[in-house]
Design a protein around this motif. Structure first.
Motif, short mmCIF file in Angstrom:
data_model
loop_
_atom_site.label_atom_id
_atom_site.label_comp_id
_atom_site.label_asym_id
_atom_site.label_seq_id
_atom_site.Cartn_x
_atom_site.Cartn_y
_atom_site.Cartn_z
N GLN A 75 2.48 1.69 -3.37
CA GLN A 75 1.47 2.11 -4.38
C GLN A 75 1.05 3.56 -4.16
OE1 GLN A 75 -1.36 -0.99 -3.67
NE2 GLN A 75 -0.23 -2.51 -4.88
N ALA A 76 0.93 3.97 -2.88
CA ALA A 76 0.51 5.36 -2.60
C ALA A 76 1.57 6.35 -3.09
CB ALA A 76 0.29 5.54 -1.10
N GLY A 79 -7.09 -2.40 -7.57
CA GLY A 79 -7.10 -2.92 -6.20
C GLY A 79 -8.43 -3.59 -5.91
N THR A 80 -8.41 -4.54 -4.95
CA THR A 80 -9.67 -5.19 -4.58
C THR A 80 -10.32 -4.48 -3.40
OG1 THR A 80 -8.59 -6.63 -2.98
CG2 THR A 80 -8.73 -7.44 -5.24
N ALA A 92 1.31 8.58 4.98
CA ALA A 92 0.46 7.80 5.88
C ALA A 92 1.32 6.99 6.84
CB ALA A 92 -0.44 6.88 5.07
N GLY A 119 -7.25 -5.53 1.06
CA GLY A 119 -5.95 -5.61 1.76
C GLY A 119 -6.03 -5.20 3.22
N PHE A 179 -13.39 -1.31 -0.15
CA PHE A 179 -13.14 0.12 -0.37
C PHE A 179 -11.75 0.29 -0.99
CE2 PHE A 179 -11.05 4.05 0.88
CZ PHE A 179 -11.89 4.94 0.23
N THR A 180 -11.73 0.86 -2.18
CA THR A 180 -10.44 1.10 -2.84
C THR A 180 -10.51 2.38 -3.65
OG1 THR A 180 -8.79 0.21 -4.36
CG2 THR A 180 -11.08 -0.34 -4.85
N THR A 181 -9.36 3.05 -3.79
CA THR A 181 -9.30 4.21 -4.67
C THR A 181 -8.49 3.84 -5.92
OG1 THR A 181 -7.37 4.97 -3.46
CG2 THR A 181 -9.47 5.97 -2.85
N VAL A 219 -11.03 9.00 2.93
CA VAL A 219 -10.36 7.68 2.85
C VAL A 219 -10.18 7.11 4.26
CG1 VAL A 219 -8.18 6.55 2.26
CG2 VAL A 219 -9.24 8.13 0.65
N PHE A 271 0.81 3.56 9.30
CA PHE A 271 -0.02 2.48 9.82
C PHE A 271 0.72 1.81 10.96
CE2 PHE A 271 -1.86 3.26 5.77
CZ PHE A 271 -3.20 2.94 5.90
N ALA A 309 -8.82 -4.54 5.02
CA ALA A 309 -9.89 -5.25 5.74
C ALA A 309 -9.35 -6.58 6.25
CB ALA A 309 -11.08 -5.47 4.81
N GLY A 344 -0.57 10.79 1.88
CA GLY A 344 -1.30 10.70 3.15
C GLY A 344 -2.75 10.31 2.93
N LEU A 345 -3.51 10.36 4.03
CA LEU A 345 -4.91 9.88 3.97
C LEU A 345 -5.87 11.06 4.12
CD1 LEU A 345 -4.16 7.10 6.57
CD2 LEU A 345 -4.56 6.68 4.14
N ASN A 364 0.84 -1.21 0.00
CA ASN A 364 0.00 0.00 0.00
C ASN A 364 0.87 1.26 0.00
OD1 ASN A 364 -2.48 -1.15 -0.09
ND2 ASN A 364 -2.94 -0.93 2.07
N ALA A 365 1.93 1.22 0.84
CA ALA A 365 2.81 2.39 0.94
C ALA A 365 3.47 2.66 -0.40
CB ALA A 365 3.85 2.15 2.03
N1 LIG Z 1 -0.17 4.12 2.58
C1 LIG Z 1 -1.30 4.63 2.05
N2 LIG Z 1 -1.34 5.92 1.65
C2 LIG Z 1 -2.46 6.44 1.13
N3 LIG Z 1 -3.63 5.76 0.99
C3 LIG Z 1 -3.64 4.48 1.37
C4 LIG Z 1 -2.50 3.84 1.93
N4 LIG Z 1 -2.84 2.57 2.24
C5 LIG Z 1 -4.13 2.42 1.87
N5 LIG Z 1 -4.60 3.54 1.35
C6 LIG Z 1 -5.96 3.77 0.84
O1 LIG Z 1 -6.81 2.77 1.38
C7 LIG Z 1 -7.49 2.09 0.35
C8 LIG Z 1 -7.75 0.66 0.79
O2 LIG Z 1 -6.54 -0.05 0.90
P1 LIG Z 1 -6.56 -1.62 0.79
O3 LIG Z 1 -5.20 -2.11 0.97
O4 LIG Z 1 -7.62 -2.17 1.67
O5 LIG Z 1 -7.07 -1.87 -0.70
P2 LIG Z 1 -6.28 -1.57 -2.04
O6 LIG Z 1 -4.83 -1.36 -1.76
O7 LIG Z 1 -7.00 -0.49 -2.74
O8 LIG Z 1 -6.49 -2.90 -2.79
P3 LIG Z 1 -5.62 -4.25 -2.60
O9 LIG Z 1 -5.01 -4.18 -1.25
O10 LIG Z 1 -6.58 -5.34 -2.74
O11 LIG Z 1 -4.61 -4.20 -3.69
C9 LIG Z 1 -6.56 2.22 -0.83
O12 LIG Z 1 -7.28 2.09 -2.06
C10 LIG Z 1 -6.02 3.63 -0.66
O13 LIG Z 1 -6.92 4.60 -1.13
#
Ligand SMILES: Nc1ncnc2c1ncn2[C@@H]1O[C@H](COP(=O)(O)OP(=O)(O)OP(=O)(O)O)[C@@H](O)[C@H]1O
Ligand SMILES: [Mg+2]
Length: 372
Positions: free
Chosen positions: A284-285, A334-335, A363, A338, A327-329, A318, A365, A340, A313-314, A281-282
Motif C-alpha cells: 500500500q505504501a 485503513g483502520t 520502510a 494493523g 493511527f492511519t494515514t 508517522v 519493519f 497495533a 519511507g516513514l 502495508n508495504a
Molecule cells: N511500509 C510502510 N511505509 C510507509 N508507511 C507505513 C508503512 N507501514 C505502515 N505505514 C504507516 O503506518 C500507518 C499505520 O499502519 P497500520 O498497518 O497500523 O494501519 P493501516 O495500514 O493504516 O490500516 P490497516 O492496517 O487497518 O489497513 C499507516 O497508515 C501508514 O501511514
C-alpha cells in the motif's frame, strides 16, 4: 639537557672570572705601578707596561659587557623560554584544552614543574574521557528508558482498548455477519445498476467495520496459543502466496533472502497475521508498484524477519505514532489497527516489532522472535 648544564656552568665560570677580574684589578694595577718603578722610565718596557696598564680597565669593561650579553642569552634559554612555554601550557589547562603537547624544555629550573603539569594534563585527560564515556552511557540509558516508557504506554493503551473493545466487538460481530449476508443477497438481486452501486458502497463500508471489529477482537484476545518451533521461511512463502492472490501485491515484485531451515518459537496463526500485515502495508505504501524484500536471519538466540519496501519511507511524525491503535494515514481505507495488532501479537510470542527507514529509502519493519 647537557648543553644547558654546560651553559649554566659556563655562565657561572664567566661570572667567577669577571668577579676575579674585578678583585684582581687593583692588585694588578698596583703591581704594574711597582714594576714601572723597576724598569728605566725611558725604556721600551716602561712604554709597554704603561700601555697594558691603560688597556686593563678597557679589557675588564669589555669582559663585563660580553658577560652581561652571555648571561642574558643563557638566562633566556634556560629560564625565559621555558617559563613562557609553561605559562602558555597553564593558560591552555585553564581553558580546559587538555590535548596540549607535552612541554619539555624546562631546563634545570622548570623541568620538574613542567613534568608535574604534564602529569596533571594527562590525569585531567583521563578524567575527561571517563566523564565523556559515563555521559554517553547515561544518554544511552536515557534513550532506552524513554523507549521502554513509550512501549509501556502503548502496551497499556492496547490492553485497555483491547479489553473494552473486545466486549463491544463480540456483540457487534454477529449482527454484522447478518448484515453482510443480506447485503450479498441484495446485491445479487438489485434491479438497477444505480442501486447495485449503492449496495456495493454499503458492502465496502460494512467490510471496513468488520475489519475494525476483527482488529479489536485480536487486541482483546489472549495474545497467542502455545509456542512451538515454526519454520520462518515456510510461513513467509505461504503468506506471500496468499497475499499475491489479492489486488494489492499483484504488480509488486517480491524478493527473498531467506535463511534455510530457520526455526522460531512462535504460533503460526499470529505469525502469519503479522507477516501479512507487513506485506500489505508495504504494498500500500508503494501504491501497488515497486519491490518488497523479505529477509530472515539469526543473531545469537534470536531470529529476525525483515520486510523492506521501496516506498516513501516513514516520516518522523508517522514513526512516532506507528503502533498506536487507530493511527492511519489511509483516510477511509485503513483502520489503523494493523501494526497495533501486529505488535500485540509479536509481544505475545515473547518477541518485538521494530520500524526504521532503510538506507536506500523506503520502510523496513523487523520482527524479532526467540530462536527454537
Ligand atoms: N511500509 C510502510 N511505509 C510507509 N508507511 C507505513 C508503512 N507501514 C505502515 N505505514 C504507516 O503506518 C500507518 C499505520 O499502519 P497500520 O498497518 O497500523 O494501519 P493501516 O495500514 O493504516 O490500516 P490497516 O492496517 O487497518 O489497513 C499507516 O497508515 C501508514 O501511514
Ligand atoms: Mg496496515
Amino acid at each position: 639537557m647537557k648543553w644547558r648544564i654546560a651553559s649554566v656552568a659556563f655562565l657561572l665560570g664567566s661570572l667567577a672570572t669577571g668577579l676575579s677580574w674585578l678583585t684582581l684589578l687593583p692588585t694588578l694595577l698596583h703591581l704594574m705601578d711597582v714594576a714601572r718603578r723597576w724598569v728605566p722610565s725611558e725604556g721600551v718596557e716602561a712604554a709597554v707596561l704603561s700601555r697594558v696598564r691603560g688597556f686593563l680597565p678597557f679589557a675588564l669593561g669589555l669582559d663585563l659587557l660580553v658577560l652581561v650579553i652571555l648571561a642574558y642569552i643563557v638566562l633566556e634559554f634556560t629560564v625565559g623560554r621555558p617559563l613562557r612555554a609553561t605559562e602558555l601550557a597553564v593558560g591552555q589547562l585553564e581553558r580546559l584544552e587538555l590535548d596540549l603537547t607535552p612541554i619539555s624544555q624546562g631546563g634545570p629550573f622548570l623541568s620538574r614543574i613542567q613534568s608535574a603539569l604534564n602529569r596533571m594534563a594527562e590525569a585531567l585527560r583521563r578524567e575527561q574521557a571517563l566523564t565523556r564515556s559515563q555521559l554517553e552511557a547515561l544518554r544511552q540509558a536515557n534513550a532506552r528508558l524513554s523507549r521502554a516508557q513509550t512501549e509501556l504506554v502503548s502496551a497499556e493503551r492496547l490492553a485497555t482498548v483491547g479489553r473494552l473493545a473486545a466486549g463491544v466487538a463480540h456483540e457487534v460481530g454477529n449482527p454484522l455477519a447478518g448484515i453482510l449476508g443480506y447485503l450479498s443477497l441484495a446485491r445479487m438481486r438489485a434491479p438497477t445498476a444505480e442501486l447495485k452501486d449503492f449496495l456495493d458502497r454499503i458492502d465496502h463500508e460494512v467490510h471496513r467495520i468488520d475489519g475494525i471489529v476483527r482488529g479489536l477482537l485480536d487486541l482483546g484476545r489472549p495474545r497467542s496459543g502455545p509456542l512451538a518451533p515454526v519454520d520462518l521461511g515456510q510461513v513467509v512463502e505461504t503468506c506471500v502466496r496468499l497475499v499475491r492472490a489479492g489486488p494489492e501485491l499483484s504488480r509488486v515484485e517480491v524478493g527473498f533472502a531467506l535463511a534455510p531451515g530457520l526455526l522460531a518459537r512462535a504460533d503460526p496463526g499470529p505469525l502469519s497475521q503479522i507477516v501479512i500485515n507487513l506485506l500489505l502495508n508495504a504494498a500500500q505504501a508503494m501504491g501497488g508498484q515497486g519491490t518488497v524484500r523479505v529477509s530472515t536471519g539469526r543473531e545469537a538466540n534470536e531470529v529476525w524477519l525483515t520486510v523492506e519496501d521501496t516506498g516513501p519511507g516513514l516520516t518522523a511524525e508517522v514513526m512516532a505514532r506507528l503502533f498506536e491503535p487507530f493511527f492511519t494515514t489511509k483516510e477511509g481505507k485503513g483502520t489503523g489497527l494493523g501494526l497495533a495488532v501486529s505488535l500485540h501479537l509479536a509481544q505475545g510470542m515473547g518477541g518485538k516489532l521494530t520500524a526504521e527507514n532503510a538506507p536506500g529509502g523506503g520502510a523496513r519493519f523487523t520482527l524479532w522472535l526467540t530462536a527454537a
